[in-house]
Design a protein around this motif. Structure first.
Motif, PDB file in Angstrom:
ATOM      1  N   THR A 148     -19.286  92.214  52.388  1.00  0.00           N
ATOM      2  CA  THR A 148     -19.421  92.995  51.113  1.00  0.00           C
ATOM      3  C   THR A 148     -18.342  92.304  50.235  1.00  0.00           C
ATOM      4  O   THR A 148     -17.485  91.603  50.500  1.00  0.00           O
ATOM      5  N   PRO A 149     -18.490  92.946  48.780  1.00  0.00           N
ATOM      6  CA  PRO A 149     -17.511  92.251  47.837  1.00  0.00           C
ATOM      7  C   PRO A 149     -15.995  92.762  48.263  1.00  0.00           C
ATOM      8  O   PRO A 149     -15.052  92.089  47.766  1.00  0.00           O
ATOM      9  N   ASN A 150     -15.792  93.804  49.243  1.00  0.00           N
ATOM     10  CA  ASN A 150     -14.608  94.058  49.511  1.00  0.00           C
ATOM     11  C   ASN A 150     -14.133  93.301  50.794  1.00  0.00           C
ATOM     12  O   ASN A 150     -13.011  93.494  51.560  1.00  0.00           O
ATOM     13  N   GLY A 151     -14.764  92.457  51.157  1.00  0.00           N
ATOM     14  CA  GLY A 151     -14.494  91.573  52.323  1.00  0.00           C
ATOM     15  C   GLY A 151     -14.832  92.275  53.715  1.00  0.00           C
ATOM     16  O   GLY A 151     -14.735  91.725  54.723  1.00  0.00           O
ATOM     17  N   GLN A 152     -15.681  93.327  53.769  1.00  0.00           N
ATOM     18  CA  GLN A 152     -15.959  94.210  54.863  1.00  0.00           C
ATOM     19  C   GLN A 152     -17.290  93.751  55.641  1.00  0.00           C
ATOM     20  O   GLN A 152     -18.222  93.244  54.713  1.00  0.00           O
ATOM     21  N   ALA A 153     -17.398  93.633  56.865  1.00  0.00           N
ATOM     22  CA  ALA A 153     -18.838  93.084  57.510  1.00  0.00           C
ATOM     23  C   ALA A 153     -19.698  94.036  57.061  1.00  0.00           C
ATOM     24  O   ALA A 153     -19.661  95.249  57.026  1.00  0.00           O
ATOM     25  N   ILE A 154     -21.033  93.517  56.925  1.00  0.00           N
ATOM     26  CA  ILE A 154     -22.197  94.429  56.855  1.00  0.00           C
ATOM     27  C   ILE A 154     -22.646  94.904  58.106  1.00  0.00           C
ATOM     28  O   ILE A 154     -22.957  93.903  59.025  1.00  0.00           O
ATOM     29  N   THR A 155     -22.868  95.987  58.399  1.00  0.00           N
ATOM     30  CA  THR A 155     -23.447  96.392  59.769  1.00  0.00           C
ATOM     31  C   THR A 155     -24.981  97.165  59.257  1.00  0.00           C
ATOM     32  O   THR A 155     -25.014  97.520  58.150  1.00  0.00           O
ATOM     33  N   LEU A 156     -25.665  97.125  60.203  1.00  0.00           N
ATOM     34  CA  LEU A 156     -27.032  97.368  60.020  1.00  0.00           C
ATOM     35  C   LEU A 156     -27.122  99.091  59.784  1.00  0.00           C
ATOM     36  O   LEU A 156     -27.753  99.327  58.738  1.00  0.00           O
ATOM     37  N   GLN A 157     -26.437  99.679  60.457  1.00  0.00           N
ATOM     38  CA  GLN A 157     -26.301 101.186  60.001  1.00  0.00           C
ATOM     39  C   GLN A 157     -25.914 101.458  58.735  1.00  0.00           C
ATOM     40  O   GLN A 157     -26.594 102.208  58.302  1.00  0.00           O
ATOM     41  N   ASN A 158     -24.562 100.746  58.232  1.00  0.00           N
ATOM     42  CA  ASN A 158     -24.274 101.106  56.961  1.00  0.00           C
ATOM     43  C   ASN A 158     -25.303 100.731  56.022  1.00  0.00           C
ATOM     44  O   ASN A 158     -25.485 101.343  54.749  1.00  0.00           O
ATOM     45  N   TRP A 159     -26.029  99.430  56.019  1.00  0.00           N
ATOM     46  CA  TRP A 159     -27.053  99.077  55.321  1.00  0.00           C
ATOM     47  C   TRP A 159     -28.103  99.892  55.159  1.00  0.00           C
ATOM     48  O   TRP A 159     -28.589 100.211  54.212  1.00  0.00           O
ATOM     49  N   ILE A 160     -28.448 100.458  56.095  1.00  0.00           N
ATOM     50  CA  ILE A 160     -29.705 101.489  56.320  1.00  0.00           C
ATOM     51  C   ILE A 160     -29.289 102.726  55.587  1.00  0.00           C
ATOM     52  O   ILE A 160     -30.074 103.322  54.652  1.00  0.00           O
TER      53      ILE A 160
END
Length: 232
Positions: free
Chosen positions: A88-100
């Motif tokens: 993410t722009p904040n440097g956090q990893a993208i997870t499928l759960q958060n994306w959904i």
């Protein structure tokens, strides 16, 4: 609140994918678009989360079911370009759960749902993965066949009425010829479905009653094509 139970989650093809990580399922879905089991497995894994979020925001169970299906249709297409290795722009990893969850929130906020009495969609008749793959199969049919299938199965037009409509549009087909063309359309619709989707949802039976899985439109045929992204 009761969360719907989907029998496809107990199918052996889906059960065999339980050990796969989210990243594995997304990669397999993107790598094998000819297969439907990977998207179905993602749906089974995250449908409780999505339904819970939607049910708390919808005014009625009917609208909730309809928005639930529309959300999964959006996920179906957007998932093809998802990169779980990005951040993410904040440097956090993208997870499928958060994306959904984020996609679901977007669909809830942007939803312009029709009134309850205008919604014909039934969650029991067409689970969202089947709905998505039938819509995809419909989109691959020749335009005239697609139009005839939708007219007859979604709007319950007679072959005579379909024939009259087509003749007015310059397609000279008799009711008997429309009947033959419809059988061709049903056969093509079946063959355009992924093999594993037919196995999971239809068993070994052909699509004898397409109305059970066709997207339920609202209004006249032209509106249906706009609603479901189909071109005539």
């Amino acid at each position: 609140m009761l969360i719907p139970q989907f029998p496809e989650s107990r199918h052996p093809l889906i059960q065999s994918l339980l050990r796969h990580s989210d990243q594995d399922l997304v990669a397999l879905y993107q790598r094998h678009p000819e297969m439907g089991r990977y998207f179905t497995a993602i749906f089974c894994r995250y449908s409780p989360v999505v339904y819970t979020l939607i049910r708390h925001s919808a005014r009625s169970p009917v609208q909730a079911d309809y928005l639930f299906a529309l959300t999964w249709r959006h996920i179906f297409y957007e998932l093809r370009g998802l990169n779980l290795h990005a951040t993410t722009p904040n440097g956090q990893a993208i997870t499928l759960q958060n994306w959904i969850i984020n996609v679901t929130a977007l669909c809830i906020n942007q939803a312009d749902l029709p009134p309850v009495e205008a919604i014909q969609y039934s969650l029991q008749a067409a689970s969202p993965p089947l709905w998505c793959y039938v819509e995809q199969a419909l989109d691959r049919l020749p335009p005239t066949l697609r139009l005839m299938v939708v007219m007859v199965q979604a709007f319950h037009w007679s072959e005579t009425r379909v024939s009259a409509y087509l003749q007015a549009e310059g397609e000279r087909l008799s009711p008997a010829e429309v009947r033959i063309k419809l059988q061709e359309g049903y056969h093509l619709l079946e063959t355009e479905l992924p093999d594993d989707i037919r196995t999971i949802y239809l068993g070994t039976d052909p699509i004898a009653t397409p109305e059970a899985v066709l997207p339920d439109p609202i209004g006249e045929p032209e509106m249906a094509f706009m609603e479901f992204g189909l071109s005539v």
